[in-house]
Design an enzyme around this catalytic site. Structure first.
Site, mmCIF file in Angstrom:
data_model
loop_
_atom_site.group_PDB
_atom_site.id
_atom_site.type_symbol
_atom_site.label_atom_id
_atom_site.label_comp_id
_atom_site.label_asym_id
_atom_site.label_seq_id
_atom_site.Cartn_x
_atom_site.Cartn_y
_atom_site.Cartn_z
ATOM 1 N N ASN A 23 0.890 -1.312 -0.130
ATOM 2 C CA ASN A 23 0.164 0.058 -0.027
ATOM 3 C C ASN A 23 0.844 1.220 -0.023
ATOM 4 O O ASN A 23 0.293 2.362 -0.439
ATOM 5 C CB ASN A 23 -0.913 0.151 1.197
ATOM 6 N N CYS A 116 -9.808 -4.497 -6.660
ATOM 7 C CA CYS A 116 -10.669 -5.706 -5.957
ATOM 8 C C CYS A 116 -11.925 -5.040 -5.661
ATOM 9 O O CYS A 116 -12.127 -3.909 -5.346
ATOM 10 C CB CYS A 116 -9.933 -6.117 -4.660
ATOM 11 N N ARG A 121 -16.278 1.705 -3.385
ATOM 12 C CA ARG A 121 -14.973 2.576 -3.123
ATOM 13 C C ARG A 121 -15.015 3.928 -3.958
ATOM 14 O O ARG A 121 -14.071 4.194 -4.768
ATOM 15 C CB ARG A 121 -14.002 1.688 -3.045
ATOM 16 N N ARG A 396 -1.054 -9.825 -6.636
ATOM 17 C CA ARG A 396 -1.227 -8.677 -6.493
ATOM 18 C C ARG A 396 -0.598 -7.947 -5.201
ATOM 19 O O ARG A 396 -0.087 -6.837 -5.297
ATOM 20 C CB ARG A 396 -2.575 -7.983 -6.744
#
Length: 418
Positions: A23, A116, A121, A396
């Site tokens: 991240n 995903c 979101r 990923r």
């Protein structure tokens, strides 16, 4: 399509070294767009999301050389170009090119980001922040077009402490005129990593890691270097796995403070471990106790740990309650765990988990990154063989997951399936 095959029931012993934080890396690479010279990013995880971001940098006329876990990036001659759906749809973090390109070139054209499917979101908070800085935004045929004659500092209150919005606004504001204040900013370690990177280039950012970040805009950013922090989600995944079938399993290259919310839950459930600043050794357990878990923004229990944690809860004595408060579609793994023998009932955003239950190998599907991680854990503790389809999702976010697990005693293979 990638497929993972697992023979379950093997004890894990040895050492797993944690890679750089996904991240953070997926924000640091787009952040390089803001630099007027050359950059070095070390400890970059070799995951598919990294590869997609490097493709976008090259599309924009950036130069990238890779040496192991080190990226050398030269964006001094960066050019604007439309970021096509074929690249933007590969990962959610493609949206960071919005803030970076807006800050550097004052114009962005990018197709909607992918990633995903874990819930709604929307990037409304990002877009509102860009507008407050002076950008205009259009949506044309699944493409965002952002433009600003000039970006000017502003006070930007976030309705929710969104990590993505905090970083994206910070990127755009780095070269804006005047002062920008982000209120109710997210506090995650990846935000601090990005802020430090920008400051190493000559940016003027204070308050990263608190709920108020102040950015005083600058005109030029020079060459710099940054190391990607260790991945707390990867570390947590292996700590959960070690809590179930580990015997003297050592997890190294961690930042203990980033894991406190998880460690407190594992200890409460009865897991035995030795904890140091940069490594944890799991000794296993005699019997796990049911506990309740609720996801929260940092420093609370991270949503990305939730799906792997639900597997551990299936092995606890009694009824555990898991509540997801961040995303509404984090339950895609539950039908597959129940197929393997778990006893889980979903009601809205809460899972009621009765345990312990014996899990048995089945053919399952990784519906998203962390759902895939939970199925890897389930397969490793189950009796018999498990096949995980759509394992591309897992790759990923987990560098060399098959190699790392094989090295500590797992029987796991990765295959390409036509």
């Amino acid at each position: 399509m990638k497929q993972i095959k697992i023979e379950g029931g093997n004890t894990l012993s040895g050492t797993i070294a944690i890679s750089g934080m996904k991240n953070a890396a997926v924000a640091l690479i787009p952040a390089s767009i803001l630099c007027d010279e050359q950059l070095t990013i070390t400890n970059v995880p070799n995951i598919s999301d990294k590869s997609a971001l490097v493709e976008i940098i090259k599309l924009l006329n950036g130069k990238v050389s890779e040496n192991g876990s080190t990226l050398e990036i030269d964006t001094s001659q960066i050019e604007n170009a439309t970021i096509p759906e074929s690249l933007s749809s590969k990962l959610r973090a493609s949206y960071y090119f919005m803030g970076a390109l807006l800050g550097r070139k004052k114009h962005v054209e990018i197709y909607f980001p992918g990633g995903c499917n874990i819930g709604n979101r929307k990037i409304d908070f990002h877009l509102k922040g860009f507008q407050l800085l002076g950008a205009t935004i259009e949506e044309v045929d699944d493409k965002y077009v952002l433009h600003a004659e000039e970006l000017k500092g502003a006070t930007i209150p976030l309705d929710f402490a969104s990590v993505g919005a905090t970083i994206n606004i910070m990127l755009a504001a780095t070269k804006a005129k005047g002062r920008t204040i982000i209120e109710n900013a997210a506090k995650e370690p990846d935000i601090i990593n990005v802020a430090n990177f920008l400051n190493n280039m000559g940016a003027k950012i204070t308050g990263a890691g608190t709920d108020k970040i102040i950015i005083d805009g600058v005109d030029y950013l020079h060459k710099a270097e940054i190391e990607v922090l260790p991945d707390r989600i990867e570390a947590g995944t292996y700590l959960i796995l070690g809590s179930l079938i580990g015997k003297e399993l050592k997890i190294t290259n961690i930042v203990k403070e980033h894991l406190d919310a998880l460690l407190s839950k594992l200890i409460a459930s009865g897991v035995q471990m030795d904890i140091k600043d940069n490594e944890i050794t799991i000794h296993g357990h005699e019997s796990l106790k049911a506990i309740n878990v609720k996801t929260l923004v940092f420093p609370g229990f991270v949503t990305d740990w939730g799906q792997p944690m639900s597997v551990l809860l299936s092995q606890c004595n009694g009824t555990s309650i898991f509540e997801e408060t961040i995303y509404e579609n984090r339950m895609g793994h539950v039908p597959y765990l129940n197929k393997m023998g778990a006893d889980m009932t979903v009601k809205e955003q809460t899972i009621y988990i009765n345990g312990p239950t014996n899990l048995h190998g089945q053919t399952v599907v990784a519906s998203d990154l962390r759902a895939g991680a939970s199925l890897v854990i389930a397969g490793l503790i189950a009796e018999g063989n498990t096949i995980i389809n759509d394992a591309d999702h897992i790759l990923r976010g987990y560098e060399k997951i098959v190699e790392k697990l094989t090295n500590v005693g797992a029987k796991i293979e990765l295959h390409d399936i036509n």
